[in-house]
Design an enzyme around this catalytic site. Sequence first.
Site, PDB file in Angstrom:
ATOM      1  N   LYS A 115       9.494 -11.641   0.413  1.00  0.00           N
ATOM      2  CA  LYS A 115       9.380 -11.805  -1.052  1.00  0.00           C
ATOM      3  C   LYS A 115      10.744 -11.673  -1.728  1.00  0.00           C
ATOM      4  O   LYS A 115      11.097 -12.469  -2.586  1.00  0.00           O
ATOM      5  CB  LYS A 115       8.458 -10.728  -1.654  1.00  0.00           C
ATOM      6  CG  LYS A 115       7.022 -10.811  -1.239  1.00  0.00           C
ATOM      7  CD  LYS A 115       6.167  -9.827  -2.036  1.00  0.00           C
ATOM      8  CE  LYS A 115       6.445  -8.375  -1.739  1.00  0.00           C
ATOM      9  NZ  LYS A 115       6.132  -7.951  -0.365  1.00  0.00           N
TER      10      LYS A 115
ATOM     11  N   ARG B 284       0.555  -5.464  -7.934  1.00  0.00           N
ATOM     12  CA  ARG B 284       0.141  -5.151  -6.569  1.00  0.00           C
ATOM     13  C   ARG B 284      -1.303  -4.668  -6.521  1.00  0.00           C
ATOM     14  O   ARG B 284      -1.795  -4.325  -5.449  1.00  0.00           O
ATOM     15  CB  ARG B 284       1.043  -4.065  -5.996  1.00  0.00           C
ATOM     16  CG  ARG B 284       2.149  -4.599  -5.070  1.00  0.00           C
ATOM     17  CD  ARG B 284       2.972  -3.401  -4.631  1.00  0.00           C
ATOM     18  NE  ARG B 284       3.652  -3.583  -3.387  1.00  0.00           N
ATOM     19  CZ  ARG B 284       4.962  -3.837  -3.281  1.00  0.00           C
ATOM     20  NH1 ARG B 284       5.685  -4.010  -4.341  1.00  0.00           N
ATOM     21  NH2 ARG B 284       5.510  -3.926  -2.081  1.00  0.00           N
TER      22      ARG B 284
ATOM     23  N   ARG C   9      15.564  -5.015   9.279  1.00  0.00           N
ATOM     24  CA  ARG C   9      16.086  -5.364   7.952  1.00  0.00           C
ATOM     25  C   ARG C   9      17.186  -4.398   7.508  1.00  0.00           C
ATOM     26  O   ARG C   9      17.075  -3.194   7.661  1.00  0.00           O
ATOM     27  CB  ARG C   9      14.935  -5.331   6.941  1.00  0.00           C
ATOM     28  CG  ARG C   9      15.387  -5.570   5.523  1.00  0.00           C
ATOM     29  CD  ARG C   9      14.272  -6.027   4.653  1.00  0.00           C
ATOM     30  NE  ARG C   9      13.267  -5.001   4.399  1.00  0.00           N
ATOM     31  CZ  ARG C   9      12.212  -5.208   3.618  1.00  0.00           C
ATOM     32  NH1 ARG C   9      12.008  -6.389   3.073  1.00  0.00           N
ATOM     33  NH2 ARG C   9      11.350  -4.245   3.415  1.00  0.00           N
TER      34      ARG C   9
ATOM     35  N   ARG D 138      16.360   0.718   4.483  1.00  0.00           N
ATOM     36  CA  ARG D 138      15.404   1.415   3.630  1.00  0.00           C
ATOM     37  C   ARG D 138      14.671   2.486   4.431  1.00  0.00           C
ATOM     38  O   ARG D 138      14.275   2.246   5.569  1.00  0.00           O
ATOM     39  CB  ARG D 138      14.380   0.406   3.081  1.00  0.00           C
ATOM     40  CG  ARG D 138      14.853  -0.287   1.848  1.00  0.00           C
ATOM     41  CD  ARG D 138      13.952  -1.411   1.450  1.00  0.00           C
ATOM     42  NE  ARG D 138      12.544  -1.054   1.324  1.00  0.00           N
ATOM     43  CZ  ARG D 138      11.617  -1.855   0.813  1.00  0.00           C
ATOM     44  NH1 ARG D 138      11.968  -3.054   0.372  1.00  0.00           N
ATOM     45  NH2 ARG D 138      10.363  -1.481   0.736  1.00  0.00           N
TER      46      ARG D 138
ATOM     47  N   ARG E 194       1.993   0.800   4.845  1.00  0.00           N
ATOM     48  CA  ARG E 194       2.263  -0.201   3.798  1.00  0.00           C
ATOM     49  C   ARG E 194       1.386  -1.435   4.007  1.00  0.00           C
ATOM     50  O   ARG E 194       0.901  -2.039   3.049  1.00  0.00           O
ATOM     51  CB  ARG E 194       3.746  -0.603   3.815  1.00  0.00           C
ATOM     52  CG  ARG E 194       4.649   0.473   3.257  1.00  0.00           C
ATOM     53  CD  ARG E 194       6.090   0.284   3.666  1.00  0.00           C
ATOM     54  NE  ARG E 194       6.717  -0.877   3.077  1.00  0.00           N
ATOM     55  CZ  ARG E 194       7.868  -1.400   3.513  1.00  0.00           C
ATOM     56  NH1 ARG E 194       8.513  -0.851   4.527  1.00  0.00           N
ATOM     57  NH2 ARG E 194       8.372  -2.453   2.934  1.00  0.00           N
TER      58      ARG E 194
HETATM   59  P1  AMP Z   1       9.001  -3.179  -2.256  1.00  0.00           P
HETATM   60  O1  AMP Z   1      10.471  -3.021  -2.414  1.00  0.00           O
HETATM   61  O2  AMP Z   1       8.425  -4.242  -3.127  1.00  0.00           O
HETATM   62  O3  AMP Z   1       8.595  -3.304  -0.817  1.00  0.00           O
HETATM   63  O4  AMP Z   1       8.356  -1.805  -2.768  1.00  0.00           O
HETATM   64  C1  AMP Z   1       8.618  -0.571  -2.128  1.00  0.00           C
HETATM   65  C2  AMP Z   1       7.578   0.446  -2.523  1.00  0.00           C
HETATM   66  O5  AMP Z   1       7.628   0.691  -3.944  1.00  0.00           O
HETATM   67  C3  AMP Z   1       6.135   0.036  -2.253  1.00  0.00           C
HETATM   68  O6  AMP Z   1       5.747   0.297  -0.915  1.00  0.00           O
HETATM   69  C4  AMP Z   1       5.387   0.918  -3.258  1.00  0.00           C
HETATM   70  O7  AMP Z   1       5.296   2.251  -2.793  1.00  0.00           O
HETATM   71  C5  AMP Z   1       6.331   0.914  -4.461  1.00  0.00           C
HETATM   72  N1  AMP Z   1       5.983  -0.201  -5.367  1.00  0.00           N
HETATM   73  C6  AMP Z   1       6.703  -1.329  -5.605  1.00  0.00           C
HETATM   74  N2  AMP Z   1       6.076  -2.120  -6.482  1.00  0.00           N
HETATM   75  C7  AMP Z   1       4.926  -1.483  -6.824  1.00  0.00           C
HETATM   76  C8  AMP Z   1       3.833  -1.805  -7.657  1.00  0.00           C
HETATM   77  N3  AMP Z   1       3.766  -2.965  -8.332  1.00  0.00           N
HETATM   78  N4  AMP Z   1       2.829  -0.897  -7.756  1.00  0.00           N
HETATM   79  C9  AMP Z   1       2.871   0.267  -7.113  1.00  0.00           C
HETATM   80  N5  AMP Z   1       3.850   0.631  -6.270  1.00  0.00           N
HETATM   81  C10 AMP Z   1       4.878  -0.236  -6.116  1.00  0.00           C
END
Ligand code: AMP
Length: 222
Positions: free
Chosen positions: A13, A88, A127, A160, A171
């Site tokens: 993404k 999400r 990554r 990360r 996740r």
């Molecule tokens: P990402 O960088 O998009 O993979 O997001 C990393 C983490 O941030 C996710 O695993 C969630 O714990 C949190 N997170 C990101 N976006 C959201 C969202 N829209 N709603 C809730 N938690 C989020």
Amino acid sequence: MIIIMLGAPGTGKGTVSGMLSNELNIPQVSTGDIFRKHINEHTELGELAEKYISKGQLVPDDVTIDLVKDRLQQQDVQSGVILDGFPRTVKQAEALDNMLENMNKNVSMTINLTTPEKELIERIVNRRQCPNCKASYNLVLNPPKKENICDKCGHELTKRKDDNKDTFKDRLKTYFNQTSPLVDYYEKQNKLYSALVSQSINKMGKDVTKDVVEYIKKNHIT
Ligand code: AMP
């Protein structure tokens, strides 16, 4: 133009959002990046978010919705935005629809990325990211020229904390339970564009980006 990126962790993404942001000249807003910034800066929100992120769970809806509501008021996103990682949950999607309605706007399209599960884990553990310019690397598929150094800006790369096998499993579970219903949600609104990203068919983020840009032009999406 308001574009939403959907997809399990590791589908790319962030990569596709970044490329689309350059091609379409609209900013990318990643809720994950915003939370990570707060974590690094040790803010109250960062402390709260870390509790959930470290377990592979979602940050509560009310917190995330308020954060996005504020972000969507800012000047730089008024002519368009790519939402990378939001919504999400169905509750977040409904809240977004309400926010946009109040602004006389609506979602232009949702890009749903899918990748075979066995490729996802490989991508996640390999990554690496540049904390400075946000460039993303994969140690196998797209390694930096110099070990652990960003090709673009020379900064040291980081991994990360949640990009490990155990958190990845959580996740992925979270994705299937709470986020995947959004595929139906946007399909019913006729706003879903699905694309397979997979080495097995030699289709990667840059190919999908090219297809999406063509699709947007052909269908006059604004
Ligand atoms: P990402 O960088 O998009 O993979 O997001 C990393 C983490 O941030 C996710 O695993 C969630 O714990 C949190 N997170 C990101 N976006 C959201 C969202 N829209 N709603 C809730 N938690 C989020």
